[in-house]
Design a protein around this motif. Structure first.
Motif, PDB file in Angstrom:
ATOM      1  N   UNK A 125       0.825  -1.212   0.000  1.00  0.00           N
ATOM      2  CA  UNK A 125       0.000   0.000   0.000  1.00  0.00           C
ATOM      3  C   UNK A 125       0.860   1.264   0.000  1.00  0.00           C
ATOM      4  N   UNK A 126       2.091   1.162   0.539  1.00  0.00           N
ATOM      5  CA  UNK A 126       2.978   2.345   0.615  1.00  0.00           C
ATOM      6  C   UNK A 126       3.792   2.559  -0.651  1.00  0.00           C
ATOM      7  N   UNK A 127       3.651   1.697  -1.646  1.00  0.00           N
ATOM      8  CA  UNK A 127       4.417   1.912  -2.878  1.00  0.00           C
ATOM      9  C   UNK A 127       4.105   3.290  -3.437  1.00  0.00           C
ATOM     10  N   UNK A 128       5.170   3.950  -3.943  1.00  0.00           N
ATOM     11  CA  UNK A 128       5.005   5.314  -4.466  1.00  0.00           C
ATOM     12  C   UNK A 128       3.872   5.385  -5.480  1.00  0.00           C
ATOM     13  N   UNK A 129       3.843   4.440  -6.403  1.00  0.00           N
ATOM     14  CA  UNK A 129       2.852   4.485  -7.472  1.00  0.00           C
ATOM     15  C   UNK A 129       1.409   4.480  -6.914  1.00  0.00           C
ATOM     16  N   UNK A 130       1.240   3.839  -5.758  1.00  0.00           N
ATOM     17  CA  UNK A 130      -0.099   3.776  -5.180  1.00  0.00           C
ATOM     18  C   UNK A 130      -0.423   5.013  -4.337  1.00  0.00           C
ATOM     19  N   UNK A 131       0.581   5.864  -4.109  1.00  0.00           N
ATOM     20  CA  UNK A 131       0.365   7.085  -3.328  1.00  0.00           C
ATOM     21  C   UNK A 131       0.217   8.315  -4.233  1.00  0.00           C
ATOM     22  N   UNK A 132       0.437   8.163  -5.553  1.00  0.00           N
ATOM     23  CA  UNK A 132       0.491   9.332  -6.433  1.00  0.00           C
ATOM     24  C   UNK A 132      -0.826  10.109  -6.462  1.00  0.00           C
ATOM     25  N   UNK A 133      -1.964   9.405  -6.484  1.00  0.00           N
ATOM     26  CA  UNK A 133      -3.263  10.091  -6.515  1.00  0.00           C
ATOM     27  C   UNK A 133      -3.426  10.942  -5.253  1.00  0.00           C
ATOM     28  N   UNK A 134      -3.057  10.334  -4.120  1.00  0.00           N
ATOM     29  CA  UNK A 134      -3.181  11.045  -2.838  1.00  0.00           C
ATOM     30  C   UNK A 134      -2.302  12.291  -2.856  1.00  0.00           C
ATOM     31  N   UNK A 135      -1.072  12.169  -3.347  1.00  0.00           N
ATOM     32  CA  UNK A 135      -0.134  13.301  -3.387  1.00  0.00           C
ATOM     33  C   UNK A 135      -0.706  14.419  -4.263  1.00  0.00           C
ATOM     34  N   UNK A 136      -1.242  14.032  -5.427  1.00  0.00           N
ATOM     35  CA  UNK A 136      -1.711  15.092  -6.331  1.00  0.00           C
ATOM     36  C   UNK A 136      -2.957  15.795  -5.787  1.00  0.00           C
ATOM     37  N   UNK A 137      -3.749  15.121  -4.940  1.00  0.00           N
ATOM     38  CA  UNK A 137      -4.910  15.828  -4.378  1.00  0.00           C
ATOM     39  C   UNK A 137      -4.544  16.632  -3.120  1.00  0.00           C
ATOM     40  N   UNK A 138      -3.451  16.285  -2.458  1.00  0.00           N
ATOM     41  CA  UNK A 138      -3.095  16.977  -1.209  1.00  0.00           C
ATOM     42  C   UNK A 138      -2.011  18.039  -1.366  1.00  0.00           C
ATOM     43  N   UNK A 139      -1.208  17.945  -2.419  1.00  0.00           N
ATOM     44  CA  UNK A 139      -0.115  18.906  -2.609  1.00  0.00           C
ATOM     45  C   UNK A 139      -0.104  19.413  -4.039  1.00  0.00           C
ATOM     46  N   UNK A 140       0.054  20.720  -4.190  1.00  0.00           N
ATOM     47  CA  UNK A 140       0.214  21.273  -5.541  1.00  0.00           C
ATOM     48  C   UNK A 140       1.705  21.226  -5.862  1.00  0.00           C
ATOM     49  N   UNK A 141       2.063  20.569  -6.958  1.00  0.00           N
ATOM     50  CA  UNK A 141       3.498  20.373  -7.238  1.00  0.00           C
ATOM     51  C   UNK A 141       3.953  21.111  -8.496  1.00  0.00           C
ATOM     52  N   UNK A 142       3.307  22.262  -8.811  1.00  0.00           N
ATOM     53  CA  UNK A 142       3.704  22.982 -10.039  1.00  0.00           C
ATOM     54  C   UNK A 142       4.951  23.829  -9.780  1.00  0.00           C
TER      55      UNK A 142
END
Ligand code: ADP
Ligand code: 5GP
Length: 201
Positions: free
Chosen positions: A184-201
């Motif tokens: 569950x902690x694999x980066x690929x499985x966290x990407x959606x969560x990251x994009x909704x919680x942090x703006x990375x522009x």
């Protein structure tokens, strides 16, 4: 990202059901895949809880209707995983825990290459025989069949992703829990969560 499939396989009597039951209590957002089978209920097994118990002819109709993600004949009985049930649970974001034989494991991996295959081993064949005997469900001739099958099944562990040895039960449950949590902690499985919680522009 949708839910992930975890497959448990092991020779009968190793402790799959015992460990799966503990995981269902301890791991959140994990759904147990209730298989269909043509075999009769054993011991305290309940329809719709342990299996969906159906007749052999109903099972065959379901095969004709392509209702199964995978199915196999094991010890003379038919077992299968309903495609509709799995799709519904995965789309709802649940991870799925499936208890299937090695034929099922191979078929699931083919259709879902990202599924995680976990093989449980008993500490020895002698211990496996003791557990089948102590469980008190199978008569000696069935136990003999299961033991003959066990050695063949164990060879298939070579193409599983993880191996857990069920000697100390608590340790085996902990290791299974660690596998699920790590996946569950694999980066690929966290990407959606990251994009909704942090703006990375
Ligand atoms: P499976 O689902 O793989 O056929 P079960 O979960 O029914 O196996 O377990 C078979 C028997 O072994 C049961 O009586 C269970 O209580 C027992 N058992 C499971 N794990 C252990 C363990 N680590 N140590 C001792 N007995 C165990
Ligand atoms: P049991 O009769 O002891 O419950 O199960 C016998 C074997 O059938 C076990 O190896 C179990 O993993 C396997 N099995 C249970 N459900 C399924 C299923 O849906 N598909 C496949 N392929 N095997 C299953």
């Amino acid at each position: 990202m949708t839910g992930q499939i975890f497959v448990f396989s092991a020779p009968s009597g190793t402790g799959k059901s015992t460990i799966a039951e503990a995981l269902m209590e301890r791991v959140e957002a994990l759904a147990y895949s209730i298989s269909h089978t043509s075999r009769r209920p054993r011991g305290s097994e309940q329809d719709g809880v342990d299996y969906h118990f159906v007749t052999r002819s109903t099972f065959k109709e379901m095969i004709e209707q392509n209702a199964f993600l995978e199915w196999a004949e094991v010890y003379g009985h038919l077992y299968g995983t309903s495609l509709a049930a799995i799709n519904a649970q995965i789309s709802a974001g649940f991870d799925i825990l499936m208890d299937v034989d090695v034929q099922g494991g191979r078929n699931v991996k083919k259709q879902f290459p990202e599924s995680v295959l976990i093989f449980l081993l008993p500490p020895s064949l002698e211990t496996l025989e003791d557990r089948l005997t102590t469980r008190g469900i199978d008569d000696p001739s069935v136990i003999k069949k299961r033991m003959a099958q066990a050695s063949k099944e164990i060879k298939s562990c070579s193409w599983y992703d993880y191996i857990i040895i069920n000697d100390d039960l608590e340790k085996a449950i902990y290791e299974a829990q660690c596998v699920i949590m790590s996946e569950r902690c694999r980066r690929v499985r966290r990407m959606d969560w990251i994009s909704t919680h942090f703006k990375t522009s």
